[in-house]
Structures are given as C-alpha cells and as structure tokens.
Design a protein around this motif. Structure first.
Motif, PDB file in Angstrom:
ATOM      1  N   PRO A   1      64.679  29.733  58.013  1.00 12.21           N
ATOM      2  CA  PRO A   1      65.382  31.153  57.994  1.00 12.21           C
ATOM      3  C   PRO A   1      64.670  32.714  57.429  1.00 12.21           C
ATOM      4  O   PRO A   1      63.682  32.594  57.233  1.00 12.21           O
ATOM      5  CB  PRO A   1      66.628  31.366  56.586  1.00 12.21           C
ATOM      6  CG  PRO A   1      65.738  29.882  55.875  1.00 12.21           C
ATOM      7  CD  PRO A   1      64.865  29.055  56.382  1.00 12.21           C
ATOM      8  N   VAL A   2      64.996  33.097  58.299  1.00  8.48           N
ATOM      9  CA  VAL A   2      64.473  34.726  58.596  1.00  8.48           C
ATOM     10  C   VAL A   2      64.833  35.166  57.398  1.00  8.48           C
ATOM     11  O   VAL A   2      65.990  35.032  56.543  1.00  8.48           O
ATOM     12  CB  VAL A   2      64.713  35.718  59.792  1.00  8.48           C
ATOM     13  CG1 VAL A   2      64.258  36.267  59.353  1.00  8.48           C
ATOM     14  CG2 VAL A   2      64.842  34.641  61.029  1.00  8.48           C
ATOM     15  N   LEU A   3      63.623  35.848  56.617  1.00  9.94           N
ATOM     16  CA  LEU A   3      64.310  36.448  55.224  1.00  9.94           C
ATOM     17  C   LEU A   3      63.823  37.830  55.435  1.00  9.94           C
ATOM     18  O   LEU A   3      62.738  38.229  56.225  1.00  9.94           O
ATOM     19  CB  LEU A   3      63.467  36.042  54.483  1.00  9.94           C
ATOM     20  CG  LEU A   3      63.569  34.981  53.920  1.00  9.94           C
ATOM     21  CD1 LEU A   3      62.834  34.611  52.988  1.00  9.94           C
ATOM     22  CD2 LEU A   3      65.492  34.550  53.022  1.00  9.94           C
ATOM     23  N   PHE A   4      64.984  39.307  54.935  1.00 15.36           N
ATOM     24  CA  PHE A   4      65.185  40.075  55.167  1.00 15.36           C
ATOM     25  C   PHE A   4      64.400  41.510  54.342  1.00 15.36           C
ATOM     26  O   PHE A   4      64.873  41.055  52.655  1.00 15.36           O
ATOM     27  CB  PHE A   4      66.574  40.605  56.085  1.00 15.36           C
ATOM     28  CG  PHE A   4      66.306  40.416  57.187  1.00 15.36           C
ATOM     29  CD1 PHE A   4      66.227  41.005  58.973  1.00 15.36           C
ATOM     30  CD2 PHE A   4      67.560  39.190  57.637  1.00 15.36           C
ATOM     31  CE1 PHE A   4      66.768  40.561  59.988  1.00 15.36           C
ATOM     32  CE2 PHE A   4      67.274  39.137  58.379  1.00 15.36           C
ATOM     33  CZ  PHE A   4      67.338  39.028  59.654  1.00 15.36           C
TER      34      PHE A   4
ATOM     35  N   PHE B   1      72.100  39.216  55.139  1.00 14.11           N
ATOM     36  CA  PHE B   1      70.752  39.562  55.594  1.00 14.11           C
ATOM     37  C   PHE B   1      70.361  38.588  54.319  1.00 14.11           C
ATOM     38  O   PHE B   1      70.184  39.034  53.259  1.00 14.11           O
ATOM     39  CB  PHE B   1      70.438  40.796  55.614  1.00 14.11           C
ATOM     40  CG  PHE B   1      71.089  41.713  56.541  1.00 14.11           C
ATOM     41  CD1 PHE B   1      70.513  41.768  57.497  1.00 14.11           C
ATOM     42  CD2 PHE B   1      72.076  42.313  55.942  1.00 14.11           C
ATOM     43  CE1 PHE B   1      71.195  42.880  58.702  1.00 14.11           C
ATOM     44  CE2 PHE B   1      72.693  43.568  57.162  1.00 14.11           C
ATOM     45  CZ  PHE B   1      72.244  44.099  58.370  1.00 14.11           C
ATOM     46  N   PRO B   2      70.049  37.317  54.608  1.00 11.90           N
ATOM     47  CA  PRO B   2      69.398  36.359  53.718  1.00 11.90           C
ATOM     48  C   PRO B   2      67.875  36.894  53.522  1.00 11.90           C
ATOM     49  O   PRO B   2      67.453  37.810  53.999  1.00 11.90           O
ATOM     50  CB  PRO B   2      69.159  35.024  54.691  1.00 11.90           C
ATOM     51  CG  PRO B   2      69.701  35.071  55.547  1.00 11.90           C
ATOM     52  CD  PRO B   2      69.517  36.631  56.183  1.00 11.90           C
ATOM     53  N   SER B   3      67.595  36.935  52.419  1.00  4.64           N
ATOM     54  CA  SER B   3      66.479  37.182  51.669  1.00  4.64           C
ATOM     55  C   SER B   3      66.479  37.002  49.884  1.00  4.64           C
ATOM     56  O   SER B   3      67.171  35.707  49.624  1.00  4.64           O
ATOM     57  CB  SER B   3      67.433  39.574  51.537  1.00  4.64           C
ATOM     58  OG  SER B   3      66.278  39.878  50.732  1.00  4.64           O
TER      59      SER B   3
ATOM     60  N   LEU C   1      71.819  37.408  49.269  1.00  3.17           N
ATOM     61  CA  LEU C   1      72.172  37.538  50.827  1.00  3.17           C
ATOM     62  C   LEU C   1      72.755  39.231  50.652  1.00  3.17           C
ATOM     63  O   LEU C   1      73.452  40.043  49.791  1.00  3.17           O
ATOM     64  CB  LEU C   1      73.654  37.233  51.424  1.00  3.17           C
ATOM     65  CG  LEU C   1      73.432  35.415  51.622  1.00  3.17           C
ATOM     66  CD1 LEU C   1      74.746  35.458  51.841  1.00  3.17           C
ATOM     67  CD2 LEU C   1      72.954  35.213  52.792  1.00  3.17           C
ATOM     68  N   ILE C   2      71.969  40.055  51.411  1.00  2.00           N
ATOM     69  CA  ILE C   2      71.609  41.747  51.661  1.00  2.00           C
ATOM     70  C   ILE C   2      73.327  41.641  52.136  1.00  2.00           C
ATOM     71  O   ILE C   2      73.645  40.656  53.088  1.00  2.00           O
ATOM     72  CB  ILE C   2      71.219  42.050  52.102  1.00  2.00           C
ATOM     73  CG1 ILE C   2      68.957  42.192  50.799  1.00  2.00           C
ATOM     74  CG2 ILE C   2      70.686  43.594  52.085  1.00  2.00           C
ATOM     75  CD1 ILE C   2      68.338  42.332  52.003  1.00  2.00           C
TER      76      ILE C   2
END
Length: 142
Positions: A3-6, A99-101, A109-110
């Motif tokens: 997963p993309v992390l932001f 937004f996964p973080s 999650l943001i």
C-alpha cells in the motif's frame, strides 16, 4: 502490492484533485439515482396498466436500463481512480477519504471529511471516524 503510505503534507497536496474528482462522482451518483427513480416509476406505471406514449419497442426500458448500466460502470471507474491513487474512499456523500500512513511506527489513516479545508486528523484502522485525533503536525489552524 504494497500500500501507498502518505505523509500529512502529501495527503494535503493531493486533496484538491481528489475533491474535484469527488464532486464529479457525487454528481454522477445523483444523476444515476434520478434516472433509476425514473425507471422505477415507468415500470410501476406499466404494471398498473398505464403505458408511456409512443413506445413501439419490444422493451420500453432498454434505453434507460442501458444508460444506467453505463453510468454504473462510470461510477465504478471513478471509485477505482481513488483506489489507484492509494487512498480509501470511505463514503461518497458526504465525501470521506482516508490516506494510509504511519505515525510512531503504527499504521494509521489520515482522514478528511468533505467541508474540511485540509486533512488534519487521523485514526487507527480499527477506530473509524469516531476515533479521530488531531495529527501532531497539523498545526493550530483548522
């Protein structure tokens, strides 16, 4: 696929484009619902014996059902566009995007809710929206 992390900054940089896409998706869903309602009314009228004027086709609902199918595919594509960017569209109306973080080694999650100027809160994967907390780097405004 990982997963993309932001970061909070990356989430907020992406937000204006996501907001535009969300508004288009909301309009499409609204149009779909109106057209679906129209189809239901036409079917109800047909069942009750009144027929729409002019219908010479074997299936008077074919065109409307085809339009709805096409709109359904457009909605799926639009929702998929959020997923392809690595964000989670939790709700279309009102818009709710996660937004996964990572924060202090923990997956979080943001979260952003439509109407908020920027993303400034987060929650754990199991906490949901009701468990929101202010992001440490979100600043004092907002």
């Amino acid at each position: 696929m990982k997963p993309v992390l932001f970061t909070l900054e990356e989430a907020n940089l992406l937000l204006p484009r996501l907001q535009e896409e969300l508004i288009k998706l909301q309009l499409l869903v609204q149009q779909f619902e109106m057209k679906f309602e129209m189809l239901q009314q036409l079917k109800d009228n047909r069942r009750s014996g009144s027929r729409p004027a002019g219908g010479g086709s074997d299936d008077p609902f074919f065109e409307l059902e085809s339009q709805l199918e096409f709109m359904r595919m457009e909605v799926e594509l639009a929702v998929g566009n959020f997923e392809r960017k690595g964000v989670l569209l939790k709700m279309i109306n009102p818009g709710l995007i996660d937004f996964p973080s990572m924060l202090n080694g923990e997956e979080i999650l943001i979260c952003w809710k439509q109407g908020e100027e920027r993303a400034s809160h987060y929650h754990g994967y199991d906490d949901g929206f009701s468990g929101r907390k202010r992001f440490p780097d979100a600043g004092l405004t907002n």
